[in-house]
Motif scaffolding. Sequence first.
Motif, mmCIF file in Angstrom:
data_model
loop_
_atom_site.group_PDB
_atom_site.id
_atom_site.type_symbol
_atom_site.label_atom_id
_atom_site.label_comp_id
_atom_site.label_asym_id
_atom_site.label_seq_id
_atom_site.Cartn_x
_atom_site.Cartn_y
_atom_site.Cartn_z
ATOM 1 N N ARG A 322 -3.171 1.367 -2.240
ATOM 2 C CA ARG A 322 -3.330 1.183 -3.792
ATOM 3 C C ARG A 322 -2.899 -0.118 -4.217
ATOM 4 N N GLY A 323 -3.127 -0.320 -5.541
ATOM 5 C CA GLY A 323 -3.017 -1.707 -6.333
ATOM 6 C C GLY A 323 -3.530 -2.934 -5.657
ATOM 7 N N SER A 391 -1.961 -1.409 10.873
ATOM 8 C CA SER A 391 -3.158 -0.685 11.055
ATOM 9 C C SER A 391 -2.966 0.825 10.783
ATOM 10 N N PHE A 392 -1.778 1.242 11.137
ATOM 11 C CA PHE A 392 -1.584 2.805 10.844
ATOM 12 C C PHE A 392 -0.684 3.140 9.954
ATOM 13 N N LEU A 393 0.132 2.398 9.298
ATOM 14 C CA LEU A 393 1.103 2.745 8.167
ATOM 15 C C LEU A 393 0.479 2.962 6.912
ATOM 16 N N ALA A 396 -0.828 6.125 7.310
ATOM 17 C CA ALA A 396 0.102 7.287 7.199
ATOM 18 C C ALA A 396 0.571 7.509 5.828
ATOM 19 N N GLU A 397 0.519 6.280 4.946
ATOM 20 C CA GLU A 397 1.075 6.608 3.478
ATOM 21 C C GLU A 397 -0.050 7.351 2.748
ATOM 22 N N GLY A 398 -1.350 7.202 3.135
ATOM 23 C CA GLY A 398 -2.319 7.815 2.431
ATOM 24 C C GLY A 398 -2.374 9.299 2.620
ATOM 25 N N SER A 399 -2.160 9.771 3.956
ATOM 26 C CA SER A 399 -2.045 11.067 4.076
ATOM 27 C C SER A 399 -0.684 11.695 3.946
ATOM 28 N N ARG A 400 0.580 10.823 3.641
ATOM 29 C CA ARG A 400 1.879 11.459 3.219
ATOM 30 C C ARG A 400 2.593 11.639 4.588
ATOM 31 N N PRO A 432 6.471 3.710 -0.867
ATOM 32 C CA PRO A 432 6.634 4.379 -2.040
ATOM 33 C C PRO A 432 6.229 6.073 -2.229
ATOM 34 N N VAL A 433 5.666 6.357 -1.094
ATOM 35 C CA VAL A 433 5.425 7.595 -0.722
ATOM 36 C C VAL A 433 6.585 8.279 -0.290
ATOM 37 N N GLN A 434 7.546 7.571 0.455
ATOM 38 C CA GLN A 434 8.897 8.180 0.908
ATOM 39 C C GLN A 434 9.697 8.182 -0.240
ATOM 40 N N PHE A 435 9.847 7.087 -0.991
ATOM 41 C CA PHE A 435 10.893 7.188 -2.186
ATOM 42 C C PHE A 435 10.426 8.276 -3.110
#
Length: 736
Positions: A322-323, A391-393, A396-400, A432-435
């Motif tokens: 995003r962004g 590649s994978f982070l 992982a963020e998009g899928s939480r 940001p998803v973690q936070f």
Amino acid sequence: MGAMPFSELFKSRKPHVGGVGEGAVQGSSTIGPAAPDRAAIVADLENAGISWFWATDAAGQVSYLSEAIARACGHEGTCASGVTLQSLLIPVAGEGDGRSLGLKLGTRKPFSGLLVETTGGEPANRLVLRLSGRAVFDAAGGFIGFRGSALDATEEYRNEEEASRLAQFDSLTGLSNRHRMGQRIEATLAAFRQTKRAATLFMLDLDRFKQVNDTLGHAAGDELLQQVGDRLRGAVAGRGEIGRLGGDEFQVLIPDVDDRGELGVLARKIIAMLSQPYSLSDGRCTIGCSVGVAIAPYDGVEREELERAADLALYASKNGGRGQFRFYAADLELEDQLRRRMESDLADAIEAGSFALEYEPLVSLADNRVVALEARYCWEDEERGRVSPESFLPIAEGSRLIVPIGEWALMRACRDARQWPATVRLAIPVSPVQFFASGFADRVAAVLEETEFDPARLELQLCEAIIQGDAAMVDKGLGALFKLGVRLTLDHFGRGFTSLSYLRRAPFSSLRVAPNFFEPTIGDELGDMEMIGAIVQLARTLGMETSAGGIHALPLLARLQALGIDHVGGYVFGEPMSADAVEIAFLQGDWTIAPSDAGSQRASRRTVFRKIGLIHTDCYYEVTLRNLSRSGAMIQGLEDVPVGTQFVLDFGGGQLAVATVKRVMDDTQGVEFEQELVDDGAGGLVTRGRVSPYALANAGLPLQSLGAGKVAGAPEAGVPRFKLSRNAPRPAGIAA
């Protein structure tokens, strides 16, 4: 002599020829002894606004005009002498070519229902009239002028105009609505196909808009959308059509621009402007924006094609973190399939324990002593092998999935770091998803308690996207972490739009310079050093330390040291290490690392490994692209290529780059581009322009959007000048 005014005509009761409206008065008659005066009837009709009247002389000049019409035109009384009727009454927009009234008067034929608008007076007082008229002739058949009537159609027309506007424009923002945007895109593409012109479509989606609706209410959400519309107008600055499709989705149609460098600048400008804080009646908020970009005719020649391409690019930009913005590419469809498969495999990898951590030294430039180690994710997949975090982070963020992965990493890293000297910190990135996940600070506290790790030795690296979230949630989260005693670093500082007033009161211990400052610029091949110096001074003023990662060469290190950067990591101090290797290094006592250029890499050069095309004279070769920067690349696969040879590199999808060989190492050549590549919005590089499908159509090929393969029309055969290397690696496809 002009025609007799209506009032005099009716007072005289003399027989005359002519007409008012659709009928003509041929004589006079009375109904009984008390018949009203015709002039009084006309006056009553005019005063009541039931009907108004007008007359011209043989020269077309106004001889009579009802007072209401004359007043609306800026004249007093009932006669506007020396003025033609068509100068006072003009067809309304869309009702003719501006000459229709004059043409009708010139033909001397009766007319009715002509929609005209008064001019000359105050805009608020202007009238819309339905005009009727008939030519008037004398007894001898000579033309003496026109006479007619007018009905007030102002309210009817304004209501229809407003209904039409509401049917085409968004009532909340005043921007074009979905229906109008569809019509505009379709009409533009149809017209541009005839003239072989380009057009670009931006698809925009607001990030974190739902949080505003949920926390501040729908009224605040509506107010926010209105401000977004205003900012979009400011960013686009009249260069194109802006539309709101509904919810938090927007479109921008930009005609006659296909330069991806210029479009990238505009996309960043839009993202920057929409990401600035908003002041609403019910509070203050910050959102973000993701952008997908598709360009006709390269990415589609029909509206459905172009919109689908822009949608797919938008989806890729959102999944990339995003962004950001993304240009459409034909391989995005394959990327989407691979992304979905990787997401599924990531979930399995969590259960299987396929993740590991490595640690990159962070070195003090004062004495080359290792002061911290930054945790780096590693994923060893059975099919893919070692998968890079880049590649994978994002997936992982998009899928939480980053939440359970991040929790595992924090626990693992704290256990590893317990074996290190007490003076060495552990730094770990936080998504940001973690936070924003519920209870993040509580989970950090639980890990610290379970591992008995000193909170003062834990450094959480928070990117600027976090502090641009909901202000109340950010303040609460940072406050909870600060109370735990952990260190907080603002990562990638300078990439976002952090308020300096917020930075002064936020509990950060250090600023980490964004890597984009190390990109070479025209004035400084090492990057934007002046800006880095300003960041160092700002940090000192605020009592914070500064750090920089990914430092790749000794000259850059020397400049950063001169500017006063405190801590540095990157290739000059070694690559990430396993936990066992870190323990061995600490067994030797204080760990210091002298900087070295043994493993340095050229600034901003992306390490890649994929097949591309190479065109030389009338031959098309397939070579391997080993690494890539804005200004050049390293290619492998051809032997006996002399320095100075000029190639055309085919990156696929119509992307051609003219390159000159600058150095040669056996079957590998370093080439320099004639025109620098530009950012694709997701860390990659693309050419500014592409081969136009119109040019291909002129060569006899069908007009269609560009595919992912080699450029159409490229040479297939010829007498090869260069020999393909037998030792060159043969990748199966594009590396992630």
